[in-house]
Structures are given as structure tokens and as C-alpha cells.
Scaffold this motif. Structure first.
Motif, PDB file in Angstrom:
ATOM      1  N   GLN A 166       1.014  -1.301   0.035  1.00 18.15           N
ATOM      2  CA  GLN A 166      -0.071  -0.119  -0.059  1.00 18.15           C
ATOM      3  C   GLN A 166       0.933   1.286  -0.056  1.00 18.15           C
ATOM      4  O   GLN A 166       0.425   2.176  -0.745  1.00 18.15           O
ATOM      5  N   LEU A 167       2.013   1.302   0.697  1.00 18.85           N
ATOM      6  CA  LEU A 167       2.949   2.387   0.955  1.00 18.85           C
ATOM      7  C   LEU A 167       3.460   2.602  -0.349  1.00 18.85           C
ATOM      8  O   LEU A 167       3.638   3.687  -0.871  1.00 18.85           O
ATOM      9  N   GLU A 168       3.910   1.611  -1.334  1.00 25.44           N
ATOM     10  CA  GLU A 168       4.732   1.590  -2.476  1.00 25.44           C
ATOM     11  C   GLU A 168       3.570   2.359  -3.467  1.00 25.44           C
ATOM     12  O   GLU A 168       3.804   3.270  -4.224  1.00 25.44           O
ATOM     13  N   LEU A 169       2.319   1.706  -3.400  1.00 23.88           N
ATOM     14  CA  LEU A 169       1.172   2.476  -4.300  1.00 23.88           C
ATOM     15  C   LEU A 169       0.961   3.833  -4.164  1.00 23.88           C
ATOM     16  O   LEU A 169       0.801   4.443  -5.058  1.00 23.88           O
ATOM     17  N   ALA A 170       0.827   4.094  -2.873  1.00 19.39           N
ATOM     18  CA  ALA A 170       0.637   5.588  -2.233  1.00 19.39           C
ATOM     19  C   ALA A 170       1.825   6.385  -2.922  1.00 19.39           C
ATOM     20  O   ALA A 170       1.382   7.542  -3.482  1.00 19.39           O
ATOM     21  N   ARG A 171       2.800   6.096  -2.694  1.00 12.77           N
ATOM     22  CA  ARG A 171       4.168   6.975  -3.224  1.00 12.77           C
ATOM     23  C   ARG A 171       4.107   7.099  -4.719  1.00 12.77           C
ATOM     24  O   ARG A 171       4.231   8.014  -5.142  1.00 12.77           O
ATOM     25  N   ASP A 172       3.817   5.868  -5.503  1.00 14.47           N
ATOM     26  CA  ASP A 172       3.600   6.124  -7.209  1.00 14.47           C
ATOM     27  C   ASP A 172       2.473   7.061  -7.270  1.00 14.47           C
ATOM     28  O   ASP A 172       2.531   7.789  -8.300  1.00 14.47           O
ATOM     29  N   LEU A 173       1.398   7.026  -6.516  1.00 13.59           N
ATOM     30  CA  LEU A 173       0.185   7.844  -6.815  1.00 13.59           C
ATOM     31  C   LEU A 173       0.517   9.295  -6.667  1.00 13.59           C
ATOM     32  O   LEU A 173       0.418  10.216  -7.707  1.00 13.59           O
ATOM     33  N   ILE A 174       1.325   9.557  -5.516  1.00  7.66           N
ATOM     34  CA  ILE A 174       1.921  10.981  -4.999  1.00  7.66           C
ATOM     35  C   ILE A 174       2.893  11.439  -6.492  1.00  7.66           C
ATOM     36  O   ILE A 174       2.759  12.650  -6.646  1.00  7.66           O
ATOM     37  N   THR A 175       3.628  10.660  -6.662  1.00 12.70           N
ATOM     38  CA  THR A 175       4.852  10.839  -7.698  1.00 12.70           C
ATOM     39  C   THR A 175       4.265  11.454  -8.909  1.00 12.70           C
ATOM     40  O   THR A 175       4.469  12.264  -9.501  1.00 12.70           O
ATOM     41  N   LYS A 176       3.108  10.530  -9.469  1.00 13.32           N
ATOM     42  CA  LYS A 176       2.322  10.633 -10.709  1.00 13.32           C
ATOM     43  C   LYS A 176       1.788  11.965 -10.542  1.00 13.32           C
ATOM     44  O   LYS A 176       1.714  12.734 -11.413  1.00 13.32           O
ATOM     45  N   GLU A 177       1.269  12.280  -9.301  1.00 17.83           N
ATOM     46  CA  GLU A 177       0.153  13.620  -9.352  1.00 17.83           C
ATOM     47  C   GLU A 177       1.382  14.648  -9.208  1.00 17.83           C
ATOM     48  O   GLU A 177       0.904  15.807 -10.016  1.00 17.83           O
TER      49      GLU A 177
END
Length: 137
Positions: free
Chosen positions: A64-75
Motif C-alpha cells: 500500500q505504501l509503495e502504491l501511495a508513493r507512486d500515486l503521489i509521484t504521478k500527481e
């Protein structure tokens, strides 16, 4: 600007794909817990594949943490692309003035092009005359 808009659209598509992947991950790998005494966990038939693949809590949280970081980076990438688009710091009046200036520049460039075409035609006529004169002699 078209290239920036294409990049922005592709980034938005990627962000949506990442959202779907995050939802799928949470749905597929959560642990089975009852939230109330009335909740029931359905029993699977022998030939029915499991709907979830429960991960241990630490692995699940790390995912979940990795997915959240990916979402933040893309945003953040999307925010940067948006900030580089023209017109965000200009009022409508400023943008209209810039369009008028560009139209004037385009008109001047078109006049220069027309003049260059006329000069080319004159030079070609002179050259043609010289070639004909040389052929006669």
C-alpha cells in the motif's frame, strides 16, 4: 504546447491506471475480517478459485505504501506539466494581446516571404534571359 497536452493526457491515463491497480491490490490482498458479529465470510466450493489472496499485514502495508508513493509521484508530475502550460499566469486580456502580437509577426513574416518570392521570380527571369542570350550567341 500540443506535446505538453499529450504528455498531460498520457500522465492522466497513467494516474487512472495506477488508481485502478491500487484498488485491485487492496481488494485482492486484504485480510478477511468481520466488522460486526452479523458479517459472514462465504465458504468457497472446491472448484471455485479464491477471490482474495491474503498477504501478511506487513507485506500488505508495504505494498500500500509503495502504491501511495507512486500515486503521489504521478500527481506531482501532472502538477508540474500543468504549471508549464502557457496562459496560467496571464489574464484573458494578456493572452489576446499576445495573440494580436503574434498575428502581426505572422503578417510581417508573410510579407517578407512574398517579397522573397518576387525577388526569386525576378532573378529567375533575369537568369532565363541570360541563358537565352548565351544560346543565341
Amino acid at each position: 504546447m500540443g506535446d505538453k497536452l499529450t504528455q498531460l493526457q498520457e500522465s492522466m491515463d497513467q494516474l487512472l491506471t495506477q488508481f485502478i491497480a491500487a484498488l485491485y491490490y487492496n481488494e485482492r490482498h486484504h485480510d478477511l475480517q468481520k466488522f460486526s458479529p452479523n458479517d459472514k465470510i462465504p465458504e468457497l466450493k472446491q472448484d471455485q478459485p479464491p477471490e482474495i489472496d491474503t498477504l501478511d499485514p506487513e507485506q500488505f502495508k508495504a505494498g500500500q505504501l509503495e502504491l501511495a508513493r507512486d500515486l503521489i509521484t504521478k500527481e506531482q508530475q501532472i502538477e508540474y506539466l500543468i504549471s508549464t502550460l502557457p496562459g496560467l499566469d496571464n489574464s484573458e486580456r494578456d493572452q489576446l494581446q499576445m495573440i494580436r502580437e503574434l498575428e502581426e509577426e505572422l503578417g510581417a513574416a508573410e510579407q517578407q516571404r512574398q517579397e522573397a518570392l518576387r525577388e526569386r521570380d525576378e532573378v529567375l527571369k533575369r537568369l532565363d534571359g541570360l541563358v537565352r542570350l548565351i544560346r543565341r550567341h
